[in-house]
Scaffold this motif. Structure first.
Motif, short mmCIF file in Angstrom:
data_model
loop_
_atom_site.label_atom_id
_atom_site.label_comp_id
_atom_site.label_asym_id
_atom_site.label_seq_id
_atom_site.Cartn_x
_atom_site.Cartn_y
_atom_site.Cartn_z
N CYS A 28 -16.36 -2.66 -10.44
CA CYS A 28 -15.28 -2.22 -9.54
C CYS A 28 -15.48 -2.82 -8.15
O CYS A 28 -14.51 -3.23 -7.50
CB CYS A 28 -15.26 -0.69 -9.45
SG CYS A 28 -14.34 0.09 -10.79
N GLU A 29 -16.73 -2.90 -7.72
CA GLU A 29 -17.02 -3.47 -6.40
C GLU A 29 -16.86 -5.00 -6.41
O GLU A 29 -16.17 -5.56 -5.56
CB GLU A 29 -18.44 -3.11 -5.98
CG GLU A 29 -18.79 -3.61 -4.59
CD GLU A 29 -20.17 -3.17 -4.14
OE1 GLU A 29 -20.63 -3.66 -3.09
OE2 GLU A 29 -20.81 -2.36 -4.84
N SER A 30 -17.48 -5.67 -7.40
CA SER A 30 -17.47 -7.13 -7.41
C SER A 30 -16.09 -7.71 -7.72
O SER A 30 -15.74 -8.78 -7.24
CB SER A 30 -18.50 -7.67 -8.42
OG SER A 30 -18.14 -7.29 -9.74
N GLU A 71 -7.22 -13.85 -6.34
CA GLU A 71 -8.55 -13.31 -6.64
C GLU A 71 -9.01 -13.73 -8.03
O GLU A 71 -10.19 -14.07 -8.23
CB GLU A 71 -8.51 -11.78 -6.54
CG GLU A 71 -8.29 -11.27 -5.12
CD GLU A 71 -8.16 -9.76 -5.07
OE1 GLU A 71 -8.11 -9.13 -6.15
OE2 GLU A 71 -8.10 -9.20 -3.97
N ASP A 90 0.83 -1.22 0.00
CA ASP A 90 0.00 0.00 0.00
C ASP A 90 0.86 1.26 0.00
O ASP A 90 0.56 2.24 0.71
CB ASP A 90 -0.95 0.01 1.21
CG ASP A 90 -1.94 -1.14 1.17
OD1 ASP A 90 -2.30 -1.58 0.05
OD2 ASP A 90 -2.34 -1.63 2.24
N LYS A 138 -8.08 -7.08 -14.15
CA LYS A 138 -9.46 -7.22 -13.66
C LYS A 138 -10.44 -6.45 -14.54
O LYS A 138 -11.58 -6.88 -14.73
CB LYS A 138 -9.55 -6.72 -12.21
CG LYS A 138 -8.85 -7.62 -11.21
CD LYS A 138 -8.95 -7.03 -9.81
CE LYS A 138 -8.18 -7.84 -8.80
NZ LYS A 138 -8.23 -7.21 -7.45
N ASN A 169 -4.94 -4.58 -11.59
CA ASN A 169 -6.24 -3.93 -11.76
C ASN A 169 -6.61 -3.81 -13.23
O ASN A 169 -7.79 -3.90 -13.59
CB ASN A 169 -6.23 -2.56 -11.08
CG ASN A 169 -6.28 -2.68 -9.57
OD1 ASN A 169 -7.14 -3.35 -9.02
ND2 ASN A 169 -5.33 -2.06 -8.89
N LYS A 211 -9.10 -1.51 -7.70
CA LYS A 211 -8.66 -0.39 -6.87
C LYS A 211 -8.46 0.85 -7.74
O LYS A 211 -7.52 0.92 -8.53
CB LYS A 211 -7.37 -0.74 -6.14
CG LYS A 211 -7.51 -1.87 -5.14
CD LYS A 211 -6.18 -2.24 -4.52
CE LYS A 211 -6.31 -3.42 -3.58
NZ LYS A 211 -5.00 -3.87 -3.07
N SER A 268 -13.22 -6.01 -7.07
CA SER A 268 -12.23 -5.36 -6.18
C SER A 268 -11.18 -4.59 -6.98
O SER A 268 -9.97 -4.71 -6.73
CB SER A 268 -11.55 -6.39 -5.27
OG SER A 268 -12.51 -7.06 -4.49
N SER A 316 -13.51 -8.05 -16.48
CA SER A 316 -14.85 -7.46 -16.32
C SER A 316 -15.49 -7.17 -17.67
O SER A 316 -16.69 -7.39 -17.88
CB SER A 316 -14.76 -6.16 -15.51
OG SER A 316 -14.19 -6.39 -14.25
#
Length: 501
Positions: free
Chosen positions: A385-387, A439, A211, A409, A406, A391, A389, A413
């Motif tokens: 973005c929610e389902s 994930e 992070d 992802k 990301n 960032k 994850s 999506s």
């Protein structure tokens, strides 16, 4: 580097990061996607100039304020980015000295250029003519050209960002041996990699970021393990690299390819896919394994809208019905989705927002009378973005500013929004960290549990063994074997992959 803090609009990418690298060592930096590794190296190499961040950089005891890449290169710092910065239509020699040409009075001295180029190529172990076009050599050799290009600038600190992400095992081995040899000659290196086995093999020390902050720096010779690195990266023990397999019912054959043959797009005497037949059942995850050049990506791209090569023969079926996949819209319309190997060039428009990227293949779903409903587009982006994850500060964030994991992802999506029956995933976890991999493995398993037919192409045999119910092997464009989960191991797969070579 002391107290490095770097912010972008709405995001703090680095927060008071410290990094100390000893002269002559190979120092690895590990962390999840979005942890700040590449950002930190861009600060060090002058991509982000002094004044755009807070903190101090010292090199050989002197404080440095790099205003651009050239100023860091003058100090002997060179960076090799994950996306290679070579001009494909120029020769190797021209690339080696681009912007740093050898000549007098503004005229290039080609004799001295070629001699010096040959010396550099010999140093990195590349047996190619300096006059060969970069487009005519493989990715592994291009990576060596990038290192030779850095050595041409009298580099003292070499930064390598995911240098083996796109390489096969033999090319990776050659590159790691080269890094070790350069260390023996006193060159200092910083290595960013998600391949933890390579990190422990080649590095002297490992710094972990999480992070945007420094977690720790540990010497490898103190008994550091992969689990120790993972714990620092994700903030917890990752006891399993793969999710527990969901109970799922394997149905009838949902997708099949029969007698598929495709010629090379330029050399039309060469078959890149030669009479391949395979099938996938509903709820099944099927892997495709093969060495570099075996024809895995060529098979996937040619099936998905004949996007590669010249089609010769073969048919594609869903259930017992033949379907048309002669164009990308036809393939999408028949419920097929393909997540490409190269997310940056083929998977995303890096200038589009997250919401636009996700909805692009399915515009009728968010349109009324051929006019896009931008509120609907935003809602879809927020849902994924929610389902998934993802960032990001918002769904309007440009895809090119996301970390590799990301971005991957977002690509997933995009195709999940088309609601496909068949999902072809080509190197779905290339260049992403263990946490993001887990994930994505969960998403793949959930898709199969919903009755989707999933094909996974991967260069990482442990990934195929951990995910798949069955694995096909390819060699030189031909199907060389089929192994079910119970009988599959790395030795068996490698033996089948080597058939015909």
């Amino acid at each position: 580097m002391r107290g490095i803090t770097k912010e972008f609009p709405g995001v703090r990418a680095l927060s008071d990061v410290d990094l100390t690298v000893t002269s002559g060592e190979t120092h690895a930096i590990c962390g999840e996607n979005g942890a700040g590794k590449s950002t930190l190296m861009k600060v060090l190499s002058g991509v982000y100039p002094h004044g755009s961040y807070r903190g101090e950089i010292y090199f050989d005891g002197k404080r440095c304020e790099f205003k651009d890449i050239r100023s860091s290169e003058r100090c002997g710092i060179a960076v090799i980015h994950q996306e290679l910065a070579l001009v494909p239509y120029l020769s190797i020699a021209e690339n080696l000295f681009l912007g740093n040409e050898i000549g007098r009075f503004g005229v290039i001295d080609w004799g001295r250029t070629l001699v010096r180029a040959r010396e550099l190529l010999d140093r990195v172990g590349l047996d190619e003519s300096p006059q060969t076009r970069v487009a005519d050599i493989g990715v592994g050799k291009q990576q060596l050209v990038e290192i030779a290009k850095a050595l041409a600038k009298d580099v003292r600190l070499l930064i390598l960002d995911e240098p083996t992400a796109a390489l096969n095992d033999s090319d990776s081995r050659h590159l790691l041996d080269l890094i070790a040899d350069l260390r023996r000659h006193g060159l200092t290196s910083i290595l960013i990699s998600h391949k933890l086995n390579e990190v422990l093999e080649i590095a002297d020390s490992v710094t972990t970021l999480r992070d945007g902050a420094t977690i720790d720096t540990v010497r490898v010779d103190t008994g550091l393990t992969e689990d120790d690195i993972v714990r620092g990266m994700v903030g917890r023990d990752l006891t399993q690299r793969f999710p527990p397999r969901q109970t799922r019912e394997i149905g009838p054959v949902a997708f099949s390819v029969a007698n598929w043959t495709v010629l090379h797009p330029i050399d039309q005497h060469r078959k890149v896919v030669d009479d391949v037949s395979l099938n996938v059942r509903a709820g099944e995850i099927v892997g495709i394994a093969g060495l570099m050049g075996a024809g895995r990506t060529e098979l996937a791209m040619s099936v998905f809208g004949r996007s590669y090569g010249r089609y010769v023969c073969g048919r594609v079926s869903k259930g017992e019905r033949d379907i048309d996949t002669s164009s990308v819209p036809a393939a999408i319309g028949n419920g097929i989705a393909y997540v490409t190997e190269d997310r940056k060039q083929l998977g995303l428009n890096l200038m589009d927002s997250i919401s636009t990227s996700i909805t692009l293949p399915s515009l009728p779903k968010i349109s009324r009378r051929s006019v896009i409903d931008f509120r609907a587009e935003t809602r879809v982006g927020e849902r994924f973005c929610e389902s998934m994850s993802i960032k990001a500060s918002s769904v309007t964030t440009v895809a090119g500013k996301l970390s590799g994991g990301n971005q991957q992802k977002v690509v997933l999506s995009k195709w999940l929004f088309t609601d496909p029956d068949v999902l072809i995933l080509d190197e779905p976890t290339r260049g992403i960290d263990v946490g993001a991999k887990y994930e994505i493995y969960q998403i793949i398993d959930e898709l199969a549990a919903r009755g989707k037919a999933v094909i996974v192409i991967s260069s990482e045999l442990p990934e195929l063994l951990g995910l798949c119910d069955r694995i096909y092997t390819l060699g030189q464009g031909r199907l060389t074997g089929e192994v079910d989960r119970a009988r599959a191991d790395q030795e068996t797969l490698m033996r089948l992959m080597m058939k015909g070579r």
